[in-house]
Write a protein that holds these residues in place. Sequence first.
Motif, PDB file in Angstrom:
ATOM      1  N   ARG A  86       0.840  -1.189   0.000  1.00  0.00           N
ATOM      2  CA  ARG A  86       0.000   0.000   0.000  1.00  0.00           C
ATOM      3  C   ARG A  86       0.885   1.254   0.000  1.00  0.00           C
ATOM      4  O   ARG A  86       0.566   2.239  -0.682  1.00  0.00           O
ATOM      5  N   ILE A  87       1.993   1.223   0.735  1.00  0.00           N
ATOM      6  CA  ILE A  87       2.923   2.352   0.734  1.00  0.00           C
ATOM      7  C   ILE A  87       3.460   2.561  -0.681  1.00  0.00           C
ATOM      8  O   ILE A  87       3.472   3.676  -1.210  1.00  0.00           O
ATOM      9  N   GLU A  88       3.904   1.496  -1.311  1.00  0.00           N
ATOM     10  CA  GLU A  88       4.534   1.608  -2.623  1.00  0.00           C
ATOM     11  C   GLU A  88       3.563   2.066  -3.697  1.00  0.00           C
ATOM     12  O   GLU A  88       3.937   2.783  -4.622  1.00  0.00           O
ATOM     13  N   GLY A  89       2.305   1.671  -3.570  1.00  0.00           N
ATOM     14  CA  GLY A  89       1.349   1.993  -4.633  1.00  0.00           C
ATOM     15  C   GLY A  89       0.449   3.176  -4.366  1.00  0.00           C
ATOM     16  O   GLY A  89      -0.115   3.747  -5.301  1.00  0.00           O
ATOM     17  N   TYR A 167      20.133   7.600  -5.173  1.00  0.00           N
ATOM     18  CA  TYR A 167      18.698   7.861  -5.183  1.00  0.00           C
ATOM     19  C   TYR A 167      17.882   6.595  -4.970  1.00  0.00           C
ATOM     20  O   TYR A 167      16.810   6.623  -4.376  1.00  0.00           O
ATOM     21  N   ALA A 168      18.397   5.481  -5.456  1.00  0.00           N
ATOM     22  CA  ALA A 168      17.710   4.210  -5.188  1.00  0.00           C
ATOM     23  C   ALA A 168      17.691   3.934  -3.691  1.00  0.00           C
ATOM     24  O   ALA A 168      16.684   3.491  -3.135  1.00  0.00           O
ATOM     25  N   ARG A 169      18.814   4.219  -3.042  1.00  0.00           N
ATOM     26  CA  ARG A 169      18.895   4.019  -1.600  1.00  0.00           C
ATOM     27  C   ARG A 169      17.946   4.968  -0.867  1.00  0.00           C
ATOM     28  O   ARG A 169      17.274   4.587   0.092  1.00  0.00           O
ATOM     29  N   THR A 170      17.877   6.211  -1.326  1.00  0.00           N
ATOM     30  CA  THR A 170      16.961   7.181  -0.718  1.00  0.00           C
ATOM     31  C   THR A 170      15.517   6.710  -0.822  1.00  0.00           C
ATOM     32  O   THR A 170      14.751   6.772   0.144  1.00  0.00           O
ATOM     33  N   LEU A 171      15.146   6.217  -1.988  1.00  0.00           N
ATOM     34  CA  LEU A 171      13.777   5.754  -2.197  1.00  0.00           C
ATOM     35  C   LEU A 171      13.475   4.543  -1.331  1.00  0.00           C
ATOM     36  O   LEU A 171      12.416   4.449  -0.697  1.00  0.00           O
ATOM     37  N   ARG A 172      14.410   3.608  -1.274  1.00  0.00           N
ATOM     38  CA  ARG A 172      14.223   2.395  -0.480  1.00  0.00           C
ATOM     39  C   ARG A 172      14.108   2.729   1.009  1.00  0.00           C
ATOM     40  O   ARG A 172      13.255   2.187   1.717  1.00  0.00           O
ATOM     41  N   GLN A 173      14.964   3.631   1.476  1.00  0.00           N
ATOM     42  CA  GLN A 173      14.932   3.996   2.886  1.00  0.00           C
ATOM     43  C   GLN A 173      13.648   4.736   3.238  1.00  0.00           C
ATOM     44  O   GLN A 173      13.068   4.518   4.305  1.00  0.00           O
ATOM     45  N   THR A 174      13.193   5.588   2.351  1.00  0.00           N
ATOM     46  CA  THR A 174      11.936   6.304   2.590  1.00  0.00           C
ATOM     47  C   THR A 174      10.772   5.339   2.693  1.00  0.00           C
ATOM     48  O   THR A 174       9.926   5.450   3.596  1.00  0.00           O
ATOM     49  N   LEU A 178       8.460   4.564   6.112  1.00  0.00           N
ATOM     50  CA  LEU A 178       7.004   4.698   6.084  1.00  0.00           C
ATOM     51  C   LEU A 178       6.323   3.399   6.495  1.00  0.00           C
ATOM     52  O   LEU A 178       5.339   3.401   7.242  1.00  0.00           O
ATOM     53  N   VAL A 179       6.849   2.289   6.005  1.00  0.00           N
ATOM     54  CA  VAL A 179       6.287   0.985   6.375  1.00  0.00           C
ATOM     55  C   VAL A 179       6.397   0.770   7.875  1.00  0.00           C
ATOM     56  O   VAL A 179       5.425   0.368   8.536  1.00  0.00           O
ATOM     57  N   LYS A 180       7.573   1.053   8.415  1.00  0.00           N
ATOM     58  CA  LYS A 180       7.787   0.872   9.852  1.00  0.00           C
ATOM     59  C   LYS A 180       6.878   1.788  10.662  1.00  0.00           C
ATOM     60  O   LYS A 180       6.345   1.400  11.707  1.00  0.00           O
ATOM     61  N   ALA A 181       6.698   3.016  10.200  1.00  0.00           N
ATOM     62  CA  ALA A 181       5.826   3.959  10.902  1.00  0.00           C
ATOM     63  C   ALA A 181       4.391   3.442  10.961  1.00  0.00           C
ATOM     64  O   ALA A 181       3.733   3.510  12.009  1.00  0.00           O
ATOM     65  N   VAL A 182       3.906   2.913   9.851  1.00  0.00           N
ATOM     66  CA  VAL A 182       2.541   2.376   9.820  1.00  0.00           C
ATOM     67  C   VAL A 182       2.436   1.138  10.705  1.00  0.00           C
ATOM     68  O   VAL A 182       1.437   0.946  11.414  1.00  0.00           O
ATOM     69  N   GLN A 183       3.452   0.289  10.669  1.00  0.00           N
ATOM     70  CA  GLN A 183       3.434  -0.890  11.539  1.00  0.00           C
ATOM     71  C   GLN A 183       3.333  -0.486  13.011  1.00  0.00           C
ATOM     72  O   GLN A 183       2.556  -1.060  13.776  1.00  0.00           O
TER      73      GLN A 183
END
Length: 415
Positions: A86-89, A167-174, A178-183
């Motif tokens: 859901r975060i990714e999409g 930038y790939a690392r930035t996107l992955r970390q973001t 977000l996933v961890k925050a929702v969890q």
Amino acid sequence: MKMSKMKKNRKKLFAILLQAALVSTAMTMPAYAAKTPGIGSDALVGDDATGPVLTGGNTEVEEETSPYTKEQLEDGTLEYGEIAWRIEGYNSTYLNLRSQLYSQTTSQSAGTALAAEASALMEDAMDLKSDDMDAETRELFEGYKAAARELRKQGAKLTNKELSGTYARTLRQTKNKLVKAVQNLLIQYEELLPQVETAKKNVEMCQVNADAAQKMQALGRASAQEVLTAQKALQQANSSAQQAENGALQLKQNILMLLGFGADAPVTFADVPVPDASRIAAMDLGTDTQAAVSANYDLMSVRANKATGSSNRTVKKRNVAYTEDSVAITIQNLYAAVVSKKQAYDSAAAGYQAAAQSYEAAKRQNALGMLSRANYLGLECSWLSSVASYKTAELEYTKAVENYEWAVRGLIVSK
């Protein structure tokens, strides 16, 4: 050189100079969101990407495929495993960042093309060069060289950004943050629900007590102070129940909005799963500590900092060593927390079983008319309190496991 060829070369030079000017102008204009692969309103799960995917050191690699369909992600029931997808999409922060980075990655490709064009242009210039060039040929030669320099300049601006990896690392970390925050929010929400039920039952019990106090006062068997005390207890119970309900509602709305739902969307949250034994068995403190140090987000930033001069390099080396030690200590503490929370969960499970047996006995007694309404409500409150304690222990254990596993993958959550 024939006149027709000179005209052709001038047209080519004009086109190249125009290209360089357009690129220079484009770089000063705001970047608009580019269409990227996703599973939101404009795309389905599994849709092909319309541009390069920012992963690893390449600009075009395959994405991880979602195990959930678009229908599953929008069926009105949120499973714990669906959070990342859901975060990714659907998460606006993630999607906006992804569009921005995709736009910049596209610019990098353009920069590479400009650099190649500059090299080709210099070859053309060298073809024109000779000791006996006439004025017109020399003018064209100098124009080619100037255009080549401009193309190289613009290309360098676009390519000297290390887009692919950084930038790939930035996107992955973001996404992971977000996933961890929702969890975390979902775990808080699940912890609060039993407390809401307990608070509601307490209101019911206080209402019975307040009514009984008024009846006793009418019979001359209770004072006005006793009635007032019962009424104040009821008011406090109502206030506590309302606060608990409002807190749960706020948490749910925050979760829904982070996952791209409307704040009041009719979405049900499935229970947060308890970690199975295989996840605990897979933990190896020594190996996991090394993995955590290698993957830690903060440590990556410290290592990436440029340091010129011996003094700055010494400071950087010290900062790297300090951060490595800090990560190692943190992962050890998180592992200890897993062990501690598992023990607390096992203890709470035993207490829950005992409370369940007592509650079943109370229900039988109530069915036989052996308990007053007030007494039975008191036993129900005790039972719901036991449920809340057990659920809290379960979710705290789950959170401890999640915190440890996230730390191994590089994300350490601050207390």
